[in-house]
Design a protein around this motif. Structure first.
Motif, short mmCIF file in Angstrom:
data_model
loop_
_atom_site.label_atom_id
_atom_site.label_comp_id
_atom_site.label_asym_id
_atom_site.label_seq_id
_atom_site.Cartn_x
_atom_site.Cartn_y
_atom_site.Cartn_z
N PRO A 1 1.76 10.25 11.97
CA PRO A 1 0.64 11.09 12.42
C PRO A 1 0.81 12.57 12.10
O PRO A 1 -0.15 13.31 12.17
N SER A 2 2.01 13.00 11.78
CA SER A 2 2.24 14.39 11.41
C SER A 2 2.81 14.45 10.01
O SER A 2 3.67 13.64 9.63
N GLU A 3 2.36 15.41 9.21
CA GLU A 3 2.87 15.53 7.84
C GLU A 3 4.36 15.83 7.82
O GLU A 3 5.04 15.53 6.84
N TRP A 4 4.90 16.38 8.91
CA TRP A 4 6.32 16.71 8.95
C TRP A 4 7.21 15.48 8.98
O TRP A 4 8.40 15.55 8.68
N ALA A 5 6.64 14.34 9.32
CA ALA A 5 7.43 13.10 9.42
C ALA A 5 6.89 12.00 8.52
O ALA A 5 7.32 10.87 8.61
N ASP A 6 5.96 12.36 7.63
CA ASP A 6 5.23 11.36 6.85
C ASP A 6 5.86 11.15 5.48
O ASP A 6 5.84 12.05 4.63
N LEU A 7 6.42 9.96 5.27
CA LEU A 7 7.00 9.63 3.97
C LEU A 7 5.95 9.66 2.87
O LEU A 7 6.26 10.01 1.72
N THR A 8 4.73 9.32 3.21
CA THR A 8 3.65 9.26 2.22
C THR A 8 2.82 10.54 2.20
O THR A 8 1.80 10.60 1.50
N GLY A 9 3.23 11.55 2.95
CA GLY A 9 2.51 12.81 3.00
C GLY A 9 3.06 13.83 2.01
O GLY A 9 3.80 13.50 1.07
N PRO A 10 2.75 15.11 2.21
CA PRO A 10 3.15 16.14 1.24
C PRO A 10 4.59 16.61 1.35
O PRO A 10 5.09 17.27 0.43
N GLN B 1 0.83 -1.20 0.00
CA GLN B 1 0.00 0.00 0.00
C GLN B 1 0.87 1.25 0.00
O GLN B 1 0.58 2.22 -0.71
N VAL B 2 1.93 1.23 0.80
CA VAL B 2 2.84 2.39 0.85
C VAL B 2 3.45 2.66 -0.52
O VAL B 2 3.46 3.79 -1.00
N GLU B 3 3.94 1.62 -1.15
CA GLU B 3 4.58 1.78 -2.45
C GLU B 3 3.58 2.18 -3.52
O GLU B 3 3.90 2.94 -4.44
N ASP B 4 2.35 1.70 -3.39
CA ASP B 4 1.30 2.12 -4.32
C ASP B 4 1.00 3.60 -4.15
O ASP B 4 0.81 4.33 -5.14
N THR B 5 0.98 4.07 -2.92
CA THR B 5 0.74 5.49 -2.65
C THR B 5 1.85 6.35 -3.24
O THR B 5 1.59 7.41 -3.83
N LEU B 6 3.09 5.89 -3.10
CA LEU B 6 4.23 6.65 -3.60
C LEU B 6 4.41 6.51 -5.11
O LEU B 6 5.06 7.34 -5.74
N GLY B 7 3.87 5.45 -5.66
CA GLY B 7 4.05 5.19 -7.09
C GLY B 7 5.42 4.65 -7.43
O GLY B 7 5.85 4.72 -8.58
N LYS B 8 6.10 4.09 -6.44
CA LYS B 8 7.43 3.52 -6.66
C LYS B 8 7.77 2.54 -5.55
O LYS B 8 7.19 2.63 -4.45
N GLY B 9 8.66 1.61 -5.84
CA GLY B 9 9.14 0.70 -4.81
C GLY B 9 10.08 1.42 -3.87
O GLY B 9 10.56 2.52 -4.15
N LEU B 10 10.36 0.79 -2.74
CA LEU B 10 11.27 1.36 -1.74
C LEU B 10 12.40 0.38 -1.47
O LEU B 10 12.24 -0.83 -1.62
N PRO B 11 13.55 0.89 -1.05
CA PRO B 11 14.67 0.00 -0.73
C PRO B 11 14.31 -0.99 0.38
O PRO B 11 13.67 -0.63 1.37
N GLN B 12 14.75 -2.22 0.22
CA GLN B 12 14.47 -3.24 1.21
C GLN B 12 15.07 -2.89 2.57
O GLN B 12 14.48 -3.15 3.62
N ASP B 13 16.24 -2.27 2.57
CA ASP B 13 16.88 -1.95 3.85
C ASP B 13 16.07 -0.92 4.64
O ASP B 13 16.03 -0.97 5.86
N TYR B 14 15.39 0.01 3.92
CA TYR B 14 14.55 0.99 4.62
C TYR B 14 13.36 0.30 5.27
O TYR B 14 13.00 0.60 6.42
N LYS B 15 12.75 -0.63 4.56
CA LYS B 15 11.62 -1.36 5.12
C LYS B 15 12.04 -2.11 6.39
O LYS B 15 11.31 -2.14 7.38
#
Length: 226
Positions: free
Chosen positions: A62-71, A25-39
């Protein structure tokens, strides 16, 4: 020894970590895969700070300031060129802004990015660090976990990081989420500019650069969580 094993030896993770995100779901939101080490980092450590200084963005924080999937990642990507053009003598960017994905921030307001090239091979992405969207930039040709191990063990020195970063043994401090959702207690990376402005207005002697003392950060949090 893997980089994650080396990192957990330097900075033991918390005993209890929140459930891992749904990475598909996270990668779908971002439109790209993520490094395995980050996961693996997010799974093992959860939200928090390395050595009281480096905070990694988390999916659906919970805050956009720390949200990888936020703005924030897109917002920072758009501001990089604006900051460069606003300088009296614009410098050459070492990375194309459209290839950069913000994934962390430091206590001094330096940002950590992935250079997302090649786009379909995230495990080959390298790490770029820059000073508050301004020059200079620092590039680490390795994974995020390898970067953390190298920096926290003293092998790699990032020019914009404080010289006293390793004065104390490396550690990981997990974020404790309170019921309030203010910036002071929602797990967001604290804006050091906001802390410095508040500290100067309240009689603290705080220089413009360098690490913000923990007691001042805690005082700011108490004031802003009321």
């Amino acid at each position: 020894m893997t980089a994650l094993t080396a990192l957990t030896g330097l900075c033991p993770p918390p005993a209890v970590v929140r459930p891992s995100p749904d990475w598909l779901q996270v990668e779908d939101t971002l439109g790209k895969g993520l490094p395995q080490d980050y996961k693996e980092l997010v799974t093992v450590y959860g939200p928090g700070q390395f050595s009281g200084f480096i905070t990694l963005y988390q999916p659906h924080a919970p805050s956009e300031w720390a949200d990888l999937t936020g703005p924030m990642p897109a917002r920072l990507r758009g501001q990089i060129e604006e900051v460069r053009q606003a300088a009296r003598c614009p410098w050459r960017l070492p990375h194309s802004p459209e290839n950069l994905l913000a994934m962390g921030v430091t206590g001094n307001g330096d940002y950590l990015f992935w250079d997302t090239q090649p786009p379909d091979t995230p495990d080959e992405w390298t790490v770029a660090v820059n000073e508050a969207l301004d020059a200079p930039w620092f590039t680490y040709n390795g994974s995020l976990t390898e970067f953390l191990v190298s920096v926290l063990s003293g092998i790699t020195s990032v020019p914009m990081f404080p010289k006293d970063l390793l004065n104390h043994a490396p550690a990981f401090t997990p974020t404790v989420l309170a019921s309030s959702t203010s910036a002071a207690d929602a797990g967001a990376p604290v804006s050091t500019r906001a802390i410095r402005d508040w500290a100067n207005a309240n009689g603290y002697d705080l220089p413009e650069r360098g690490r913000v003392p923990i007691d001042i950060t805690e005082a700011w949090k108490r004031e802003n969580s009321r």
